[in-house]
Structures are given as structure tokens and as C-alpha cells.
Enzyme design. Structure first.
Site, PDB file in Angstrom:
ATOM      1  N   LYS A  49       0.844  -1.208   0.000  1.00  0.00           N
ATOM      2  CA  LYS A  49       0.000   0.000   0.000  1.00  0.00           C
ATOM      3  C   LYS A  49       0.877   1.256   0.000  1.00  0.00           C
ATOM      4  O   LYS A  49       0.605   2.223  -0.715  1.00  0.00           O
ATOM      5  CB  LYS A  49      -0.935  -0.009   1.220  1.00  0.00           C
ATOM      6  CG  LYS A  49      -2.030  -1.080   1.122  1.00  0.00           C
ATOM      7  CD  LYS A  49      -2.775  -1.251   2.443  1.00  0.00           C
ATOM      8  CE  LYS A  49      -3.730  -2.432   2.383  1.00  0.00           C
ATOM      9  NZ  LYS A  49      -4.339  -2.756   3.699  1.00  0.00           N
ATOM     10  N   GLN A  93      -4.141  -1.578  10.204  1.00  0.00           N
ATOM     11  CA  GLN A  93      -4.076  -2.894   9.573  1.00  0.00           C
ATOM     12  C   GLN A  93      -4.652  -3.956  10.514  1.00  0.00           C
ATOM     13  O   GLN A  93      -4.252  -4.055  11.671  1.00  0.00           O
ATOM     14  CB  GLN A  93      -2.616  -3.223   9.215  1.00  0.00           C
ATOM     15  CG  GLN A  93      -2.445  -4.471   8.371  1.00  0.00           C
ATOM     16  CD  GLN A  93      -3.088  -4.368   6.989  1.00  0.00           C
ATOM     17  OE1 GLN A  93      -2.954  -3.382   6.287  1.00  0.00           O
ATOM     18  NE2 GLN A  93      -3.814  -5.415   6.599  1.00  0.00           N
ATOM     19  N   ASP A 116     -10.695   3.424   5.112  1.00  0.00           N
ATOM     20  CA  ASP A 116     -11.019   1.998   4.982  1.00  0.00           C
ATOM     21  C   ASP A 116     -12.534   1.771   4.996  1.00  0.00           C
ATOM     22  O   ASP A 116     -13.002   0.684   4.657  1.00  0.00           O
ATOM     23  CB  ASP A 116     -10.397   1.212   6.152  1.00  0.00           C
ATOM     24  CG  ASP A 116      -9.172   0.421   5.720  1.00  0.00           C
ATOM     25  OD1 ASP A 116      -9.031   0.158   4.508  1.00  0.00           O
ATOM     26  OD2 ASP A 116      -8.369   0.069   6.598  1.00  0.00           O
TER      27      ASP A 116
END
Ligand code: NAP
Length: 288
Positions: A49, A93, A116
Site C-alpha cells: 500500500k 491494519q 477503509d
């Protein structure tokens, strides 16, 4: 034989557009990455990412914390980035260590920086079809992939195998919306679904998101259907460790009209949408 939907190429196009939009900006968009512990898969995802961020001109901010970090400390670090005007997006994460309450973490991220799309506020907006939030990256990536490949969604029967909060459920919510590139008739299947094979065979668009290597076989797919494979499973193939999807590609590809490969299908789209959400957050912040 089916056509392969090249997610890598579609994601690249989206990334080029994002890079073009960022290039004239004096302050670059910023994305903060939280990594707790040393899970190798999580480290790899973050590395990938961050690499894409660099390619398009998004600044990465690192927050790496030990496995033993307290929830209190993690939440206070997130708060710092909530307040930081150079940060437009915050990504934590997953999975987190078991002593940390994931919901507490998700609700601490400022919803306006939740690129997200996991904050309950953004999940609610998604369900309501309200456009001021963020759509979660993987399910939105699937919708964008279908749209770029010019696959009609309106009125089609989409069967999603998997009902997780990060893939199956939000994908169902997105594709059933009364909105452009949506309006599907959606069925969501899971591990307790009866007659799974028959349900899958009734799909115009079959989405496999179960985390079970090569589970979807040829006899589960209607001839001419579109098959989207979200699965990422580490498996041994010809003696080597490799990534395989939830679809038995060799058996299914000859039957369907379109299919996504693994790797190179949904995976790159997930990252492209993350970048796109970060730019969107920047633009909203600037417009205030
Ligand atoms: P998850 O949380 O483990 O959920 C799996 C879902 O599949 C559950 O709803 C489960 O049913 C269902 N399921 C499992 N085995 C089944 C079976 N035999 N028959 C029918 N349903 C079954 O997984 P996830 O996080 O959604 O991820 C799914 C896959 O997508 C994984 O391979 C993951 O690595 C991959 N993934 C890829 C991306 C990407 O960027 N491409 C992003 C996220 C995830 P129950 O609810 O009844 O247990």
C-alpha cells in the site's frame, strides 16, 4: 473460453488519474498506517500500500507499535493523527492482537479520515446510500472493476459467497443500492447455506469471498456467468508457495463469460480504492 478481467490494468488507470490530480497540489494528501505486531502478511500488505502511495504522490506516515502495546496507547496514537491536519486518511491494519478491542479502535478513527470505511458511521451511510462517507475498499473495488469491465449489474442476480463485515456484507449493501452501477438482486450465502451449489448456479455474477482455496468448482457456475474471485489464500502449487483464490480457475474459466484472476484481479483494486478514498478525504478537507 472466458475473458479475463485485468484488475492490475484497471487499477493502474485509476492510479494514473489519482497521480494526475495530486501532481499540482502544494500540500500532498497524507495517509497514516498503523501496524501492531510483526505479522508478516500485515507487513507485506502495508508495504504494498505504501509503495502505491509513493507512486501517486500520497505521503505515508508510519505508526508501528509492538504486539504488546496497550489499547489505551494505540487509541491515543490514533487521536494524534485525528488531530494532525497533514493526515487525510488513517488505516489500521487488521487483525489486531486479541487483547485489543477492534471496535474501540474503529470507532476512535475520525470518520472523516476513515478511508477503509470501517467506522460504524460510514457503514451506516453506506447502507443508507448516503454519499458523504467512505465505501470500504475491497467491495467498492469489486463494483468499480465490474463497471470498468462494462459488465451490466442492473437487474442481475449477484450471488456473494461470504458474509464478512469487510467483504460480503458491504458488497451486498453496495450492489443492491438504488443508484448507478448498482440495482442488482443480491443473494448472500455463508457456511450454513443449504443448496449452495444450486444458489451459485443461479448467479449471473458470482462473487467468491470465503477464504477457501479453489472451493468454487465448475459445477457451481452457470454457463456464461461472470465470476469474481476475492479470495487470497496461501497454498502450495506445483511444490511452490503461491497465492490462490477461492475459485478453481482452470475448471471455471472455460465456462464463464468473464473471470478475475488471483493474483491480479480484485487485490490491486482494493489498493486503488484506498488511494482514491485518501484523495477524496483530502478534497473534502480542502473544501471546508
Ligand atoms: P472471513 O471473515 O473468514 O469470512 C468468510 C466468509 O465465508 C464467512 O461468511 C463464512 O461463513 C463464509 N464461508 C466460509 N467457508 C464457506 C463455505 N464452505 N461455504 C459457504 N460459505 C463459506 O473472510 P473475509 O475477510 O471476508 O475474506 C474472504 C477472502 O477474501 C479471504 O481469502 C481473504 O484473504 C480475501 N480478501 C481479499 C481482499 C482483497 O483485497 N482481494 C480483501 C479482503 C479479503 P460464516 O459466516 O457462516 O462463517
Amino acid at each position: 473460453m472466458s475473458s479475463i478481467i485485468d484488475g492490475t490494468a484497471i487499477a493502474k488507470k485509476i492510479q494514473e488519474q489519482i497521480a494526475q490530480a495530486i501532481s499540482p497540489l502544494s500540500r500532498k494528501p497524507g495517509l497514516a498506517f498503523f501496524l501492531v505486531g510483526n505479522d508478516p502478511a500485515s507487513q507485506t500488505y502495508i508495504r504494498m500500500k505504501k509503495k502505491r502511495c509513493e507512486e501517486v504522490g500520497i505521503l505515508s506516515f508510519d505508526c508501528v507499535l509492538p504486539e504488546t502495546v496497550t489499547e489505551e496507547k494505540l487509541l491515543s496514537e490514533i487521536e494524534k493523527y485525528n488531530q494532525d491536519p497533514s493526515v487525510d486518511g488513517i488505516l489500521v491494519q487488521l487483525p489486531l492482537p486479541s487483547h485489543i478491542n477492534t471496535m474501540n479502535v474503529m470507532t476512535t478513527v475520525d470518520p472523516s479520515k476513515d478511508v477503509d470505511g470501517f467506522h460504524p458511521m460510514n457503514v451506516g451511510k453506506m447502507l443508507l446510500g448516503e454519499n458523504s462517507g467512505f465505501l470500504p475498499c475491497t467491495p467498492h473495488g469489486v463494483q468499480v472493476l465490474l463497471t470498468h469491465a462494462q459488465i451490466p449489474i442492473l437487474g442481475k442476480h449477484v450471488v456473494i459467497v461470504g458474509r464478512s463485515n469487510i467483504v460480503g456484507k458491504p458488497l451486498a449493501a453496495i450492489l443492491m443500492q438504488k443508484a448507478p452501477h448498482c440495482n442488482a438482486t443480491v443473494t448472500v450465502a455463508h457456511s450454513l447455506t443449504e443448496n449452495l451449489k444450486e444458489i451459485c448456479r443461479s448467479a449471473d455474477i458470482l462473487v467468491a469471498a470465503m477464504g477457501s482455496p479453489r472451493f468454487i468448482k465448475g459445477d457451481m457456475v452457470k454457463e456464461g456467468a461472470v465470476v469474481i474471485d476475492v479470495g487470497i489464500n496461501r497454498a502450495k502449487k506445483n511444490g511452490d508457495q503461491s497465492i490462490v483464490g477461492d475459485v478453481d480457475f482452470e475448471a471455471v474459466a472455460p465456462l464463464c463469460s468473464y473471470i478475475t484472476p488471483v493474483p491480479g484481479g480484485v487485490g490491486p483494486m482494493t489498493i486503488a480504492i484506498l488511494l482514491s478514498n485518501t484523495l477524496l478525504s483530502y478534497q473534502r478537507r480542502k473544501g471546508k
